[in-house]
Design an enzyme around this catalytic site. Structure first.
Site, PDB file in Angstrom:
ATOM      1  N   HIS A 191       0.582  -1.328   0.038  1.00 46.01           N
ATOM      2  CA  HIS A 191      -0.107   0.018  -0.361  1.00 46.01           C
ATOM      3  C   HIS A 191       1.213   1.434  -0.116  1.00 46.01           C
ATOM      4  CE1 HIS A 191      -4.236  -1.071   0.103  1.00 46.01           C
ATOM      5  NE2 HIS A 191      -4.634   0.281   0.724  1.00 46.01           N
ATOM      6  N   GLY A 196      -4.826   5.023  -4.737  1.00 44.79           N
ATOM      7  CA  GLY A 196      -5.429   4.164  -5.640  1.00 44.79           C
ATOM      8  C   GLY A 196      -4.199   2.808  -5.533  1.00 44.79           C
ATOM      9  N   ARG A 199      -6.342   0.487  -7.478  1.00 36.10           N
ATOM     10  CA  ARG A 199      -5.814   0.024  -8.992  1.00 36.10           C
ATOM     11  C   ARG A 199      -5.160  -0.468  -9.505  1.00 36.10           C
ATOM     12  NH1 ARG A 199      -8.973   5.685  -9.492  1.00 36.10           N
ATOM     13  NH2 ARG A 199      -8.177   5.465  -7.368  1.00 36.10           N
ATOM     14  N   MET A 200      -3.552   0.066  -8.395  1.00 41.00           N
ATOM     15  CA  MET A 200      -2.158  -0.403  -9.351  1.00 41.00           C
ATOM     16  C   MET A 200      -2.244  -1.429  -9.495  1.00 41.00           C
ATOM     17  SD  MET A 200      -0.293   1.612 -10.889  1.00 41.00           S
ATOM     18  CE  MET A 200       1.158   1.004 -10.105  1.00 41.00           C
ATOM     19  N   ARG A 202      -4.711  -4.519  -9.232  1.00 43.84           N
ATOM     20  CA  ARG A 202      -4.349  -5.092 -10.637  1.00 43.84           C
ATOM     21  C   ARG A 202      -4.098  -4.974 -11.086  1.00 43.84           C
ATOM     22  NH1 ARG A 202      -8.531  -3.213  -6.949  1.00 43.84           N
ATOM     23  NH2 ARG A 202      -8.986  -1.781  -8.153  1.00 43.84           N
TER      24      ARG A 202
END
Length: 381
Positions: A191, A196, A199-200, A202
């Protein structure tokens, strides 16, 4: 320290073998020149854009996502934050598609920062591309304790560096889909950014597969499946929660997470296979209707596109098929005169939708294929 690759058991091996058979068949099908493949690819890219952003609360319709994938303005009005989220993710995914065949490429913290900046560039107050400076936690709801707490900010540079080193050189003999799943888990658990991170993670999952040339990224991504229903999203969060244990504990067993991802990839591959079969059959039926109307074969592409949720725009059809404005207008007017499409909207919103026998045939074929349930690769209910 990162999460380590778990042991792959016999059941996982069978799923991996089945997934490879599905992908071999898909590779064969997409290698053959089919005029409807371009539109299917765009639909799959749109599904990834829509799915990954839906998980984060940025919800757009199919037509909006397909417009974004085509580089067009979304037909439905949305608030600025949603528009920016879709645009940023579209740009990041475009990079991933192109990076699949870059001759010069390496995993590096700067690569991840640039991708993160691309996604969140419109929100400079959230420091896109820069590591967070303080603690972070993921809240299940405002009335409950955090479901996950990330590692201390001081550890981030070393953890991201370690992750990139592993991506570049670690466990290279492991199946690519397993490495992609572990990259996803490690990044979302570290993290590194204020926002975001999901999303990053994935997007990185898809990038790992793209670099391994498993298939074109749009055929390999599970982002659409993860966000395609609240049930799938809930299973996604449950699998993450089980692996993480509420805080950064990379010594935990990640087997359940890998198994979840293998299952998701298998189900997504089945879905893509079904879409290929459906698209092939719809194209055949529409080609017969175009021929019966005395129109040229080229018009089949316009009629096929008109069966999409938001129909087809004249400029999109002309661009996809390499036509002049007059050629595109002539094809569309011929289909309209034959009673196969109708014109809706005006000016910027003008588009053409399939009607009559074309719409009926498309619905019939799609319903027939959609009636078959997918197979659970692990055999669970």
């Amino acid at each position: 320290m990162l999460f380590r690759l778990p042991e792959i058991d016999d059941a996982d091996g069978r799923v991996l073998a089945g997934l490879e058979r599905l992908r071999a068949d898909l590779r064969h099908q997409v290698a053959e020149p089919r005029r409807w493949l371009g539109q299917l690819r765009r639909s799959l890219i749109a599904g990834a854009i829509r799915g990954s952003n839906t998980i984060e609360g940025f919800t757009v319709g199919v037509a909006d996502a397909e417009a974004a994938a085509a580089g067009e303005e979304m037909p439905t009005p949305h608030d600025r934050q949603t528009r920016d989220a879709i645009a940023g993710y579209t740009d990041a995914l475009t990079y991933v598609q192109q990076a699949a065949r870059f001759e010069v490429f390496s995993y590096h913290p700067m690569l991840l920062s640039v991708l993160h900046f691309t996604m969140l560039r419109s929100e400079l107050e959230r420091s896109p591309g820069r590591y967070r400076l303080g603690p972070i936690w993921v809240a299940g709801s405002p009335d409950n304790p955090p479901v996950y707490t990330g590692p201390d900010a001081a550890l981030l540079p070393d953890l991201v560096e370690e992750l990139c080193g592993w991506l570049q050189n670690g466990d290279l003999d492991a199946p690519a889909v397993v490495r992609a799943a572990m990259a996803h888990l490690n990044l979302v658990s570290i993290h590194p950014w204020r926002d975001g991170n999901g999303r990053m993670s994935r997007c990185l999952h898809t990038l790992v597969l793209a670099r391994e040339l498993i298939l074109a990224p749009e055929f390999s991504s599970i982002e659409e499946w993860l966000g395609s229903s609240p049930y799938n999203t809930a299973m996604y969060y449950a699998a993450l929660g089980e692996a993480q244990g509420g805080s950064y504990q990379p010594d935990r067993d990640a087997h359940g997470w890998v198994r979840f991802c293998l299952r998701a990839h298998h189900l997504q591959a089945q879905t893509v296979e079904r879409r290929l079969e459906t698209a092939r059959e719809i194209w055949r039926v529409l080609a017969d209707q175009v021929a019966a109307a005395g129109l040229g074969e080229r018009a089949v592409a316009a009629l096929y596109a008109a069966t999409r949720p938001d129909g087809v725009r004249r400029v999109t059809y002309a661009r996809d098929e390499g036509l002049t404005r007059d050629q595109a207008v002539r094809d569309l007017q011929g289909l309209k005169k034959a009673g196969l499409i109708e014109e809706v909207g005006h000016g910027r919103t003008q588009r053409y939708l399939a009607v009559g026998p074309a719409a009926q045939a498309e619905r019939s074929v799609r319903n027939e294929h959609a009636g078959r349930p997918l197979r659970d690769p692990y055999g669970s209910p």
